[in-house]
Design a protein around this motif. Structure first.
Motif, PDB file in Angstrom:
ATOM      1  N   ILE A  99      43.400  39.652  44.445  1.00  0.00           N
ATOM      2  CA  ILE A  99      42.655  40.765  45.045  1.00  0.00           C
ATOM      3  C   ILE A  99      42.226  40.424  46.466  1.00  0.00           C
ATOM      4  O   ILE A  99      42.303  41.259  47.365  1.00  0.00           O
ATOM      5  N   LYS A 114      43.306  42.604  49.726  1.00  0.00           N
ATOM      6  CA  LYS A 114      42.156  43.452  50.048  1.00  0.00           C
ATOM      7  C   LYS A 114      42.378  44.393  51.238  1.00  0.00           C
ATOM      8  O   LYS A 114      41.855  45.490  51.250  1.00  0.00           O
ATOM      9  N   ARG A 160      40.500  51.501  44.541  1.00  0.00           N
ATOM     10  CA  ARG A 160      40.075  50.103  44.431  1.00  0.00           C
ATOM     11  C   ARG A 160      39.790  49.694  42.976  1.00  0.00           C
ATOM     12  O   ARG A 160      40.393  48.760  42.457  1.00  0.00           O
ATOM     13  N   PHE A 187      41.885  47.212  40.519  1.00  0.00           N
ATOM     14  CA  PHE A 187      41.282  45.984  39.998  1.00  0.00           C
ATOM     15  C   PHE A 187      41.539  45.874  38.495  1.00  0.00           C
ATOM     16  O   PHE A 187      41.875  44.806  37.984  1.00  0.00           O
ATOM     17  N   GLU A 213      34.550  42.701  42.449  1.00  0.00           N
ATOM     18  CA  GLU A 213      34.068  43.728  43.375  1.00  0.00           C
ATOM     19  C   GLU A 213      33.092  43.136  44.384  1.00  0.00           C
ATOM     20  O   GLU A 213      33.146  43.434  45.575  1.00  0.00           O
ATOM     21  N   TYR A 236      36.805  40.833  46.781  1.00  0.00           N
ATOM     22  CA  TYR A 236      37.262  41.924  47.633  1.00  0.00           C
ATOM     23  C   TYR A 236      36.763  41.775  49.063  1.00  0.00           C
ATOM     24  O   TYR A 236      37.311  42.344  49.988  1.00  0.00           O
TER      25      TYR A 236
END
Length: 176
Positions: free
Chosen positions: A14, A18, A26, A30, A74, A78
């Motif tokens: 990720i 990004k 998003r 994920f 998250e 990211y």
């Protein structure tokens, strides 16, 4: 170990992608990456350690539903570089593993009075002498072995952590 591997690999991937991930997709992306990594971990376990996979394989897909992993990706992966995200994924996964092992060992000690009771059921006959008994003639606290016992013990561990963190705060801190 599977959770650590999934967190490590997902964090790195990720972070690497990004700048190519649109905000609108998003979270679904994920989840797809997490599900792919979990599927890969499940297949590898089934191929490399089929006996253990036969016992715990049912729980491997549940890694995808772990909100802590999605939240960490998250919040950190990211937004950070690949190397920092890989390091964070590894250490967060190892921390998660440590807490799960502590929780499991504490539950087993409270529930049976020892560790590795009946280990041969998971690891085969060679593990029949791994048993460690801490309390002879201990009747056991059966609630500790039930799923509800895990939640109760986890709550107590979190309360202990919060108390320890509050004790470490300086007196001048407005947060008490």
């Amino acid at each position: 170990a599977a959770t650590t591997a999934v967190l490590w690999a997902s964090s790195g991937l990720i972070s690497l992608l990004k700048h190519r991930i649109a905000n609108t997709v998003r979270l679904p992306l994920f989840m797809i990456i997490l599900a792919s990594m979990v599927t890969l971990a499940d297949f590898l376990m089934e191929a490399l350690i089929p006996d253990i996979h036969a016992v715990i394989g049912l729980f491997i897909p549940l890694i995808v539903t772990n909100c802590a992993i999605l939240g960490r990706i998250e919040a950190f992966a990211y937004r950070q570089s690949v190397s920092l995200s890989l390091a964070d994924g590894l250490f967060m996964g190892l921390g998660f593993t440590w807490v799960i092992c502590l929780l499991g060992a504490t539950r087993e000690i409270l529930g049976t009075g020892g560790l590795f009771q009946n280990a041969e059921q998971l690891f085969g006959q060679s593990a029949s002498d791994w048993s460690l008994t801490f309390f002879e003639d201990y009747p056991g606290f059966q609630v500790a072995l039930l799923p509800a016992g895990a939640f109760l013990l986890l709550g107590l561990l979190l309360a202990l952590r919060n108390w320890l963190m509050a004790e470490r705060r300086p007196e001048s801190s407005p947060i008490k």
